[in-house]
Enzyme design. Structure first.
Site, PDB file in Angstrom:
ATOM      1  N   SER A  69       0.806  -1.221   0.000  1.00 40.42           N
ATOM      2  CA  SER A  69       0.000   0.000   0.000  1.00 40.42           C
ATOM      3  C   SER A  69       0.844   1.278   0.000  1.00 40.42           C
ATOM      4  O   SER A  69       1.662   1.486  -0.869  1.00 40.42           O
ATOM      5  CB  SER A  69      -0.950  -0.077   1.199  1.00 40.42           C
ATOM      6  OG  SER A  69      -1.795   1.013   1.259  1.00 40.42           O
ATOM      7  N   ASP A 284      -6.390   2.252  -2.797  1.00 40.64           N
ATOM      8  CA  ASP A 284      -7.608   2.085  -2.003  1.00 40.64           C
ATOM      9  C   ASP A 284      -7.859   3.284  -1.081  1.00 40.64           C
ATOM     10  O   ASP A 284      -8.828   3.300  -0.328  1.00 40.64           O
ATOM     11  CB  ASP A 284      -7.617   0.758  -1.221  1.00 40.64           C
ATOM     12  CG  ASP A 284      -6.429   0.590  -0.302  1.00 40.64           C
ATOM     13  OD1 ASP A 284      -5.613   1.529  -0.186  1.00 40.64           O
ATOM     14  OD2 ASP A 284      -6.316  -0.501   0.303  1.00 40.64           O
ATOM     15  N   GLU A 375     -12.036   6.143   6.839  1.00 39.41           N
ATOM     16  CA  GLU A 375     -10.988   6.560   7.751  1.00 39.41           C
ATOM     17  C   GLU A 375     -10.577   7.965   7.316  1.00 39.41           C
ATOM     18  O   GLU A 375     -10.700   8.322   6.144  1.00 39.41           O
ATOM     19  CB  GLU A 375      -9.795   5.612   7.654  1.00 39.41           C
ATOM     20  CG  GLU A 375     -10.141   4.210   8.096  1.00 39.41           C
ATOM     21  CD  GLU A 375      -8.913   3.319   8.244  1.00 39.41           C
ATOM     22  OE1 GLU A 375      -8.760   2.729   9.314  1.00 39.41           O
ATOM     23  OE2 GLU A 375      -8.114   3.219   7.295  1.00 39.41           O
ATOM     24  N   ALA A 376     -10.035   8.730   8.244  1.00 35.43           N
ATOM     25  CA  ALA A 376      -9.633  10.105   7.923  1.00 35.43           C
ATOM     26  C   ALA A 376      -8.593  10.123   6.803  1.00 35.43           C
ATOM     27  O   ALA A 376      -8.518  11.068   6.017  1.00 35.43           O
ATOM     28  CB  ALA A 376      -9.075  10.777   9.169  1.00 35.43           C
ATOM     29  N   ASN A 377      -7.824   9.027   6.667  1.00 36.76           N
ATOM     30  CA  ASN A 377      -6.785   8.970   5.643  1.00 36.76           C
ATOM     31  C   ASN A 377      -7.343   8.728   4.237  1.00 36.76           C
ATOM     32  O   ASN A 377      -6.588   8.640   3.270  1.00 36.76           O
ATOM     33  CB  ASN A 377      -5.749   7.904   5.995  1.00 36.76           C
ATOM     34  CG  ASN A 377      -6.365   6.512   6.125  1.00 36.76           C
ATOM     35  OD1 ASN A 377      -7.322   6.190   5.432  1.00 36.76           O
ATOM     36  ND2 ASN A 377      -5.823   5.701   7.013  1.00 36.76           N
ATOM     37  N   PRO A 493      -1.225   1.470  19.530  1.00 36.16           N
ATOM     38  CA  PRO A 493      -0.118   0.834  18.816  1.00 36.16           C
ATOM     39  C   PRO A 493      -0.514   0.657  17.356  1.00 36.16           C
ATOM     40  O   PRO A 493      -1.633   0.242  17.073  1.00 36.16           O
ATOM     41  CB  PRO A 493       0.035  -0.524  19.505  1.00 36.16           C
ATOM     42  CG  PRO A 493      -1.267  -0.788  20.181  1.00 36.16           C
ATOM     43  CD  PRO A 493      -1.937   0.532  20.431  1.00 36.16           C
ATOM     44  N   GLY A 495      -0.870  -1.024  13.743  1.00 37.04           N
ATOM     45  CA  GLY A 495      -0.994  -2.416  13.303  1.00 37.04           C
ATOM     46  C   GLY A 495      -0.103  -2.703  12.101  1.00 37.04           C
ATOM     47  O   GLY A 495      -0.029  -3.842  11.648  1.00 37.04           O
ATOM     48  N   ARG A 501       1.130   5.319  17.571  1.00 37.58           N
ATOM     49  CA  ARG A 501       0.641   6.530  16.907  1.00 37.58           C
ATOM     50  C   ARG A 501       0.006   7.471  17.933  1.00 37.58           C
ATOM     51  O   ARG A 501      -0.723   7.028  18.819  1.00 37.58           O
ATOM     52  CB  ARG A 501      -0.391   6.188  15.844  1.00 37.58           C
ATOM     53  CG  ARG A 501       0.187   5.444  14.688  1.00 37.58           C
ATOM     54  CD  ARG A 501      -0.627   5.604  13.416  1.00 37.58           C
ATOM     55  NE  ARG A 501      -0.253   4.561  12.476  1.00 37.58           N
ATOM     56  CZ  ARG A 501       0.858   4.563  11.740  1.00 37.58           C
ATOM     57  NH1 ARG A 501       1.704   5.570  11.813  1.00 37.58           N
ATOM     58  NH2 ARG A 501       1.123   3.562  10.925  1.00 37.58           N
TER      59      ARG A 501
HETATM   60  P1  NG1 Z   1      -1.932   1.592  11.569  1.00 36.89           P
HETATM   61  O1  NG1 Z   1      -0.511   1.463  11.197  1.00 36.89           O
HETATM   62  O2  NG1 Z   1      -2.507   0.423  12.362  1.00 36.89           O
HETATM   63  O3  NG1 Z   1      -2.214   2.933  12.206  1.00 36.89           O
HETATM   64  C1  NG1 Z   1      -2.595   2.363   9.093  1.00 36.89           C
HETATM   65  C2  NG1 Z   1      -3.679   3.413   9.084  1.00 36.89           C
HETATM   66  C3  NG1 Z   1      -5.013   2.709   9.105  1.00 36.89           C
HETATM   67  C4  NG1 Z   1      -5.157   1.707   7.978  1.00 36.89           C
HETATM   68  C5  NG1 Z   1      -3.934   0.780   7.946  1.00 36.89           C
HETATM   69  C6  NG1 Z   1      -3.931  -0.171   6.790  1.00 36.89           C
HETATM   70  C7  NG1 Z   1      -3.728   5.617  10.151  1.00 36.89           C
HETATM   71  C8  NG1 Z   1      -3.617   6.395  11.394  1.00 36.89           C
HETATM   72  N1  NG1 Z   1      -3.597   4.293  10.253  1.00 36.89           N
HETATM   73  O4  NG1 Z   1      -2.773   1.564  10.227  1.00 36.89           O
HETATM   74  O5  NG1 Z   1      -6.032   3.659   9.065  1.00 36.89           O
HETATM   75  O6  NG1 Z   1      -5.349   2.357   6.742  1.00 36.89           O
HETATM   76  O7  NG1 Z   1      -2.708   1.529   7.953  1.00 36.89           O
HETATM   77  O8  NG1 Z   1      -3.358   0.338   5.637  1.00 36.89           O
HETATM   78  O9  NG1 Z   1      -3.937   6.201   9.078  1.00 36.89           O
HETATM   79 ZN    ZN Z   2      -3.695   1.281   0.390  1.00 38.07          ZN
END
Ligand code: NG1
Ligand code: ZN
Length: 528
Positions: A69, A284, A375-377, A493, A495, A501
């Site tokens: 990703s 995505d 998600e905000a992202n 933490p 993932g 974070r």
């Molecule tokens: P982690 O690393 O668990 O914060 C990040 C994104 C998730 C999600 C995953 C999968 C943030 C704060 N966290 O996860 O929203 O998109 O990657 O790609 O953006």
């Molecule tokens: Zn992605």
């Protein structure tokens, strides 16, 4: 295969795909993800597992996507996709983790253990394999294919695709075209066909909307997909391509860079008020942005979610379906406080909060007839229950909703499908990107990382908004937050990375930055 059905698999594993690395790897928020050169044996084993997963689902197609990703080019990863296009069932994540970490010689026992535990009967396994544009992806895809072959599975290698295209192919194949023609051409045709119909229905009444965008493809597969989309959209939406693949993947560009750095990517720093779109390395996630008088303005997943939920809510009302169709928006703790306030209090759409990771949001969104989740992202989509789809399709005055359903890739967040949906709504509302931006004002915010010895010592509750352990950490965060006007902060933490974070928002940029720094220091001190 006989009881010694895995002998060949083990021999192959020892020969071509042995486990050469120590250290545990876990199936996390987005599958396995780490440095590409640590993944060969994991890929081979996921080929084996995907085949068994297909057996468990009566031979339906299972997807395997090779991508990391938005991570750097040198990383890679793998995730499994279940038959309806959703993420791998939660209980199988632990099975995947055990298999990935087993010694080569223990592979047969691991596989038989899964088969016995889940009561699986062997049948013909069917697996669809896709990969992103990373240099490491072809070899890792080959390892997956070798695993599938060793398990006697039937693999369809669809080559370089976006993650959402792989999800689409899995559902379209399993529903024998019910969800759409099971080919990439079918995918492009379905989404762009609905998009063009929707725009045509507006009779050129676009108000402040201009059908023209600047597109940041993150130097990844999203760029390749966009080139195909653009062919279908000729004369309807003008797309100017940037970061199309000549540069380094996700480096100084892409949705994650734009969201986290809150600045324009490489090649798009001088675009003035043009409406710009950035996707991530597997397409995505999507965010919008524009610049006005040198000031950068971000329209992230929250802005997209509220735009979509607000508009769909209006269409449901116009069609007189509001008493039969329950609409809701699902966000995470990372959603800007202003977005939640706006959608609940101004637009009257209920909001739920889920833990990070689209699988959690997806699950929560199923509680609504129409569930919008983001998600905000910028990772998210809209899902419609069967009941909602039937009602909409049989209601004459719901034409726009009918068209919108087909613009959306409901299987998983799809950056380009989401982008087309946003374009539909802006056109229908007659909004420029600035008209959209001013609907509400984001609270200044800051996302930071804290490196600690063991991030798993932090556990949380209340959809990650409160820390449970280590004891005393939440009190310290509360104390820090209380010093700032409109302050809010939480930690969890990651993932996907070995970090904690830290998120903070407050009434000014300086305050948000300071609060985030305070909390990073608290975390580092307590987990030193
Ligand atoms: P982690 O690393 O668990 O914060 C990040 C994104 C998730 C999600 C995953 C999968 C943030 C704060 N966290 O996860 O929203 O998109 O990657 O790609 O953006
Ligand atoms: Zn992605």
């Amino acid at each position: 295969m006989s009881s010694s059905r895995w002998t060949a698999a083990v021999e192959a594993a020892l020969g071509s795909h042995p486990r050469k690395v120590e250290g545990k790897i876990s199936y996390g928020t987005a599958g396995f993800r780490t440095k590409a050169d640590l993944l060969d044996h994991v890929m081979y084993r996921m080929g084996l597992l995907a085949t068994i997963r297909s057996w468990a689902k009566e031979g339906q197609n299972i997807g395997v996507m090779i991508t990391a990703s938005h991570n750097p080019e040198g990383d890679n990863g793998v995730k499994l996709v279940d038959p309806a296009g959703e993420m791998l069932e939660f209980s199988w994540e632990a099975l995947a983790t055990d298999l990935a970490n087993a010694a080569d010689n223990d592979i047969p026992a691991e596989l038989e253990g899964i088969i016995a535990k889940c009561g699986i009967t062997e049948t013909q396994g069917n697996i669809i394999v896709g990969r992103d544009t990373r240099k490491s992806s072809p070899a890792l895809a080959q390892a997956v294919l070798d695993g599938i072959k060793a398990a006697g599975g039937n693999a369809t290698d669809i080559g370089i695709v976006t993650t959402p295209q792989l999800h689409y192919m899995v559902v379209a194949t399993n529903t024998k075209g019910g969800y759409g023609e099971p080919s990439l051409e079918g995918y492009y045709g379905k989404l762009t066909g609905a998009f063009k119909q929707f725009l045509a229905g507006l009779d050129g009444k676009f108000g402040n909307y201009t059908p023209k965008i600047e597109f940041d493809g993150a130097n990844g597969v999203g760029a390749a997909a966009m080139v195909e989309f653009a062919k279908h959209l000729e004369g309807v939406l003008e797309v100017k391509m940037h970061n199309s693949g000549a540069g380094i993947l996700n480096s100084g560009c892409g949705a994650d860079f734009v969201k986290v750095s809150q600045s324009a990517p490489e090649g798009l720093k001088e675009t003035n008020d043009a409406r710009c779109v950035a996707v991530d390395g597997d397409a995505d996630r999507v965010v919008y942005f524009y610049q006005k008088n040198g000031v950068f303005n971000l329209l992230d997943g929250d802005k997209i979610a509220t735009l979509i939920a607000g508009y769909i809510g209006e269409l449901v009302k116009q069609a007189g379906l509001q008493d039969q169709i329950k609409l809701g928006l699902v966000q995470t703790a990372y959603a800007n406080g202003s977005s939640t306030d706006y959608i609940v209090n101004k637009l009257g759409v209920p909001v739920a909060c889920a833990p990070t990771g689209v699988k959690h949001l997806h699950h929560k969104a199923l509680e609504y007839d129409i569930g919008v989740y983001f998600e905000a992202n910028g990772h998210g989509t809209v899902i419609f229950s069967d009941k909602a789809q039937q009602l909409i399709r049989s209601t004459e005055s719901a034409v726009k909703l009918q068209q919108i359903i087909d613009v959306i890739n409901q299987t998983v967040g799809d950056a380009i499908s989401d982008m087309l949906l946003v374009e539909c709504i802006l056109a229908a509302r007659g909004w420029s990107v600035e008209d959209w931006m001013v609907q509400y004002t984001d609270l200044p915010n800051k996302l930071m990382k804290a490196s600690v010895r063991d991030r798993t010592l932090i556990t949380t509750k209340d959809a990650e908004r409160q820390v449970v352990t280590p004891e005393g950490l939440q009190d310290k965060i509360n104390f820090a937050v209380a010093k700032y006007n409109k302050g809010r902060s939480f930690v969890r933490p990651s993932g996907t990375e070995d970090v904690v974070r830290v998120y903070a928002e407050a009434d000014t940029k300086q305050a948000a930055d300071d609060l985030a720094n305070d909390v990073v220091n608290i975390v580092k001190e307590m987990l030193a």
